[in-house]
Design a protein around this motif. Structure first.
Motif, PDB file in Angstrom:
ATOM      1  N   LEU A  89       0.831  -1.213   0.000  1.00 19.00           N
ATOM      2  CA  LEU A  89       0.000   0.000   0.000  1.00 19.00           C
ATOM      3  C   LEU A  89       0.855   1.248   0.000  1.00 19.00           C
ATOM      4  CD1 LEU A  89      -2.824   1.260   0.220  1.00 19.00           C
ATOM      5  CD2 LEU A  89      -2.615   1.080   2.715  1.00 19.00           C
ATOM      6  N   ALA A 128       0.212   3.639  -3.186  1.00 14.04           N
ATOM      7  CA  ALA A 128      -0.558   4.866  -2.946  1.00 14.04           C
ATOM      8  C   ALA A 128       0.101   6.113  -3.548  1.00 14.04           C
ATOM      9  CB  ALA A 128      -0.781   5.043  -1.444  1.00 14.04           C
ATOM     10  N   THR A 164      -0.038   5.958  -7.550  1.00  9.67           N
ATOM     11  CA  THR A 164      -1.357   6.059  -8.182  1.00  9.67           C
ATOM     12  C   THR A 164      -2.062   7.370  -7.875  1.00  9.67           C
ATOM     13  OG1 THR A 164      -2.326   4.893  -6.296  1.00  9.67           O
ATOM     14  CG2 THR A 164      -1.665   3.560  -8.199  1.00  9.67           C
ATOM     15  N   LEU A 200      -3.013   8.501  -4.863  1.00  8.02           N
ATOM     16  CA  LEU A 200      -3.854   8.535  -3.668  1.00  8.02           C
ATOM     17  C   LEU A 200      -3.319   9.525  -2.641  1.00  8.02           C
ATOM     18  CD1 LEU A 200      -4.626   4.724  -3.179  1.00  8.02           C
ATOM     19  CD2 LEU A 200      -6.130   6.493  -4.094  1.00  8.02           C
ATOM     20  N   VAL A 201      -1.998   9.662  -2.557  1.00  5.50           N
ATOM     21  CA  VAL A 201      -1.363  10.673  -1.724  1.00  5.50           C
ATOM     22  C   VAL A 201      -0.303  11.379  -2.565  1.00  5.50           C
ATOM     23  CG1 VAL A 201      -1.769   9.466   0.452  1.00  5.50           C
ATOM     24  CG2 VAL A 201       0.297   8.995  -0.835  1.00  5.50           C
ATOM     25  N   ASP A 202       0.097  12.547  -2.098  1.00  9.91           N
ATOM     26  CA  ASP A 202       1.104  13.318  -2.819  1.00  9.91           C
ATOM     27  C   ASP A 202       2.472  12.639  -2.679  1.00  9.91           C
ATOM     28  OD1 ASP A 202       2.733  15.188  -4.016  1.00  9.91           O
ATOM     29  OD2 ASP A 202       1.719  16.896  -3.088  1.00  9.91           O
ATOM     30  N   GLU A 203       3.098  12.333  -3.808  1.00 11.66           N
ATOM     31  CA  GLU A 203       4.387  11.642  -3.799  1.00 11.66           C
ATOM     32  C   GLU A 203       5.481  12.498  -3.185  1.00 11.66           C
ATOM     33  OE1 GLU A 203       7.263   9.213  -6.959  1.00 11.66           O
ATOM     34  OE2 GLU A 203       5.323  10.037  -7.580  1.00 11.66           O
TER      35      GLU A 203
END
Length: 289
Positions: free
Chosen positions: A57, A61, A64, A66-69
């Protein structure tokens, strides 16, 4: 149809009886081996699956969206930063600084708190004398006293070690008192009826029976030593894992920050594993070990 005695086979009374057909061979197998092996494999796989799911995850995440890299890099990026810190020797320097402070403070707390806890738990006059002041200080958070330690002892190593000693003392002390006071009275009466002197009573009965409870406090103190030290290093230090995390955040080296957090977690796991092993060696008398 009735069967007469003449139709029955005649067997001599002094001859051993043998069955008409030999019994089928019975396979001999140690009972419970397969069950124990399955339970052992299950105990290994269950945490491994949970950790693998968490790391997957963490990797997916950020990639994709879902959170800021930028604020949560993928796990592989963090591992790369961790490897770079290990290769450059920077992580070893910070780790050595933190471990030296934590181990010194933790060791002093164990040496002071265990005998004091035994005395308070066993001798009522000592408990009556020290309980009021213990009640005052045990409800005061260690980090709340960090400014006091810094003002009195300075911002160097002494204040950090003193803070670790303070944070570690009370878990060990309170669990030692509880362990001594909850020893089975029948064991103590039986030992006294056998004529054991006081020091042998402590050595053979009280301390072995209190070891599991004492080590619960020691393990709690080990976790507290790391957490409190990391917080102290974030406030004022030039080396240490806490300093690494704070400096990486301020310089926006986010992968290095997460690498420092992973290093802190690994230190805690290793510390706890060592204490569990020592506890098992000292508690070999327990039936469930």
């Amino acid at each position: 149809m009735s069967t007469t005695s003449e139709s029955l086979p005649k067997v001599a009374l002094n001859e051993p009886w043998e069955p008409a057909f030999p019994p089928a061979p019975v396979s001999v197998r140690a009972p419970g081996i397969g069950r124990r092996t399955g339970a052992f494999v299950w105990r290994l796989l269950t945490p491994a699956v949970a950790i693998a799911a968490f790391l997957a995850l963490w990797e997916i995440a950020p990639r994709t969206g879902l959170v800021d890299e930028v604020f949560l890099p993928p796990f592989t990026t963090v591992i790369g930063a961790f490897a770079d810190l290990v290769g450059s020797g920077g992580l070893a320097d910070h780790l050595a600084a933190s471990l030296s402070r934590a181990l010194v403070g933790f060791s002093v707390a164990v040496v002071v708190a265990v005998p004091l806890g035994v005395a308070i738990g066993w001798y009522k006059p000592v408990a009556d004398l020290l309980n009021p002041i213990l009640e005052v200080f045990r409800n005061t958070a260690a980090l709340a006293l960090l400014p006091v330690f810094v003002l009195i002892l300075g911002i160097g190593e002494t204040s950090k070690i003193a803070l670790v000693i303070y944070a570690c003392t009370f878990p060990i002390l309170l669990n030692t008192i509880s362990g001594v006071r909850t020893v089975d009275p029948l064991l103590i009466k039986s030992a006294r009826s056998l004529g054991l002197p006081s020091y042998r009573l402590f050595q053979k009965v009280v301390l072995p029976a209190a070891v599991p409870t004492i080590f619960t406090g020691i393990r709690m103190a080990a976790a507290s030593s790391i957490l409190v030290l990391i917080a102290a290093e974030m406030v004022g230090a030039k080396a240490g894992l806490g300093y690494l995390v704070t400096a990486s955040q301020l310089n926006f080296r986010i992968p290095d920050m997460y690498a420092g957090i992973i290093a802190i977690s690994l230190v805690g796991l290793v510390f706890n594993g060592i204490l569990v092993s020592v506890e098992r060696r000292l508690s070999r008398w327990r039936a469930d070990r």
